[in-house]
Design an enzyme around this catalytic site. Structure first.
Site, PDB file in Angstrom:
ATOM      1  N   LYS A   1       0.880  -1.131  -0.024  1.00 12.18           N
ATOM      2  CA  LYS A   1       0.073   0.013  -0.055  1.00 12.18           C
ATOM      3  C   LYS A   1       0.914   1.202   0.125  1.00 12.18           C
ATOM      4  O   LYS A   1       1.938   1.299   0.676  1.00 12.18           O
ATOM      5  CB  LYS A   1      -0.989  -0.030   1.223  1.00 12.18           C
ATOM      6  CG  LYS A   1      -1.825   1.058   1.523  1.00 12.18           C
ATOM      7  CD  LYS A   1      -2.713   0.774   2.618  1.00 12.18           C
ATOM      8  CE  LYS A   1      -3.755   1.967   2.794  1.00 12.18           C
ATOM      9  NZ  LYS A   1      -4.454   1.680   3.939  1.00 12.18           N
TER      10      LYS A   1
ATOM     11  N   SER B   1      -9.401   1.562   3.524  1.00  8.83           N
ATOM     12  CA  SER B   1      -8.866   2.812   2.404  1.00  8.83           C
ATOM     13  C   SER B   1      -7.696   1.668   1.547  1.00  8.83           C
ATOM     14  O   SER B   1      -7.048   2.160   0.708  1.00  8.83           O
ATOM     15  CB  SER B   1      -8.141   3.536   3.446  1.00  8.83           C
ATOM     16  OG  SER B   1      -6.914   3.159   4.211  1.00  8.83           O
TER      17      SER B   1
ATOM     18  N   SER C   1      -9.314  -0.514   7.726  1.00  6.01           N
ATOM     19  CA  SER C   1      -9.022  -0.312   6.301  1.00  6.01           C
ATOM     20  C   SER C   1      -8.345  -1.503   5.552  1.00  6.01           C
ATOM     21  O   SER C   1      -8.189  -1.531   4.340  1.00  6.01           O
ATOM     22  CB  SER C   1      -7.826   0.808   6.019  1.00  6.01           C
ATOM     23  OG  SER C   1      -8.402   1.958   6.231  1.00  6.01           O
TER      24      SER C   1
END
Ligand SMILES: NC(=O)C[C@H](N)C(=O)O
Length: 476
Positions: free
Chosen positions: A77, A152, A176
């Site tokens: 990420k 997210s 997330s």
């Protein structure tokens, strides 16, 4: 090449000589090239480096010196520091920034011979539940590209869902990792707060943030945790506790005591198909001889306000460092120091990040501090104490990961409706306990449904063993 479900499948082919790390990398690069223009899961791919890493790991495999993650091709990420590589938190604010060092979790993955293929799209500074706040546009759900992948860590979940890598490393502040995993039909795991060092993770809300894996199998989540967890001289908040061999302890016990939060399963906003999937799981667990009981948890309504007061307060402080002076975006039209700060922050941060900084600054302001921040800290304590108490009475608490399945891009315009979607994931974050989302079915439209399981702090080994029995194979 076939779709691998776990590293152990990859390893048996590597051992048999029917594939090589180099071939694996070419396979995933091909999948990325074909699908990423639509799905927008990767912001950047590092093909040459991934090939070079693959060749080096192939050589170590031949020599018998390869690490435990040899053959595992992963994406990270865009909130994880990897020296010499761009790190932007999907924000204009970090435009052009390259990390000067490698964070601990990423370094441990590399040391264990994981191959890193690229960095993945996410909500800006990890703030969001749909990947729509990314400066680079939303990632898209591979099952239906008009739908969100969640967030997210949306790009990270899609990448695993669409077989663009075997596993991803995300971060989870209030869901997330778990929520996008549920929306994409894969496994998402948030360890106990402090289990994995955050050195090299862009800070959002420091009393919540945890790094966590997104995988196709619980076994891979266990292996990745084992590699990343443990004390770290670079992060004094990382736990000193010894790291068990999670991947070797995946056999579940015959009898567990399992609680489910009745108000969550019966809540109005819960999609009836998710409710039905939950009830089917509870029945099946009863049928297997586990004790399954409804429990009272009186704080469901307080979860979202508490989470959003505390995390915005922490974010307003953490994001103070982005000022247009030292690195990242600098407003070209600034005329003096004050206008440099104001313009750089107003232009560099997107609307959701600005909203949270404003909210957080407000709840910390002198006249409102006690009314909001102090009160929220007290409510957090109540939520934590009650959650810990339940997790002493029961081995696990189960609840849905999300109130709905993946929604349409653009569907949730009101920020509060987006926040409310975190209702079931923030409990584990407020309490600091481990939680995992595993795919347990799909709705009538074929969209995945995730079941969430929480355990007491540092009981990852039991949690992973239990979760591995819940899901044999991922849906996607
Ligand atoms: N960061 C997270 O864990 C996701 C959560 N929806 C948030 O926006 O805060």
């Amino acid at each position: 090449m076939k779709r691998f479900q776990s590293l152990s499948e990859v390893r048996s082919e590597l051992t048999a000589g029917t594939t090589s790390c180099r071939q694996l990398v070419e396979y995933y690069l091909g999948n990325i090239e074909r699908q990423n223009p639509t799905l927008n899961a990767f912001l950047e791919v590092w093909p040459d480096e991934a090939r070079a890493q693959a060749d080096a790991v192939d050589a170590r495999l031949a020599a018998g010196t390869a690490g435990p993650l040899a053959g595992m091709v992963i994406g990270i990420k865009d909130v994880l520091a990897y020296a010499g590589h761009s790190l932007q938190s999907s924000s204009l604010m970090l435009d052009g920034f390259k990390s000067l060092y490698t964070g601990t979790a990423v370094q441990r993955l590399l040391d264990a011979d994981a191959i890193i293929i690229g960095r993945q799209n996410c909500d800006e500074f990890a703030m969001g539940g749909s990947n729509e706040t990314s400066y680079f546009g939303p990632a898209r759900n591979a099952l239906d590209s008009s739908r969100v992948p969640g967030g997210s860590s949306g790009g990270s979940a899609v990448a695993v869902q669409a077989d663009m890598c075997l596993a991803s490393i995300g971060s989870d502040t209030g869901g997330s990792v778990r929520q996008p995993a549920a929306f994409c039909g894969v496994v998402g795991f948030k360890p106990t707060y402090s289990r994995i060092s955050r050195y090299g993770l862009v800070a959002f809300a420091s009393s919540f943030d945890q790094i966590g894996p997104i995988t196709r199998s619980v076994a891979d989540a266990a292996l990745l945790l084992e590699v990343m967890a443990g004390p770290d001289g670079m992060d004094s908040t990382a736990s000193q506790r010894e790291v068990p061999a999670y991947s070797q302890q995946l056999t579940p016990a015959a009898h567990y005591r399992i609680g489910y939060i009745a108000d969550a399963v019966n809540s109005e906003g819960l999609n009836p198909e998710i409710k039905a999937a939950m009830e089917a799981q509870l029945d099946s667990l009863r049928g297997q001889g586990h004790v399954v009981e409804a429990v009272e948890f009186p704080y469901l309504d307080f979860m979202i306000p508490t989470y959003y007061i505390l995390t915005t307060a922490e974010a307003s402080s953490n994001l103070g460092r982005f000022d247009g002076v030292k690195y990242g975006y600098r407003a070209p039209d600034a005329t003096d120091l004050e206008s440099l700060y104001k313009k750089s922050r107003a232009q560099g941060f997107g609307a959701e990040v600005q909203r949270r900084i404003l909210l957080g600054t407000f709840v910390l302001s002198a006249s409102y501090y006690d009314a909001y921040y102090t009160k929220a800290q007290r409510v957090r304590r109540l939520i934590k104490e009650k959650t810990d108490e339940l997790l002493r009475q029961y081995d696990f608490l189960v609840l849905p990961t999300t109130p709905t399945t993946a929604f349409k891009i653009g569907e949730k315009q009101d920020p509060v409706s987006m926040y409310l979607a975190d209702i079931f994931t923030v409990q584990a974050s407020l309490a600091g306990v481990p939680a995992i989302s595993v795919p347990v079915g799909e709705d009538a439209a074929g969209l995945p449904i995730g079941l969430q399981v929480m355990a007491g702090a540092f009981r990852e080994a039991e949690l992973l063993a239990f979760a591995s029995a819940l899901t044999e194979e991922v849906v996607a």
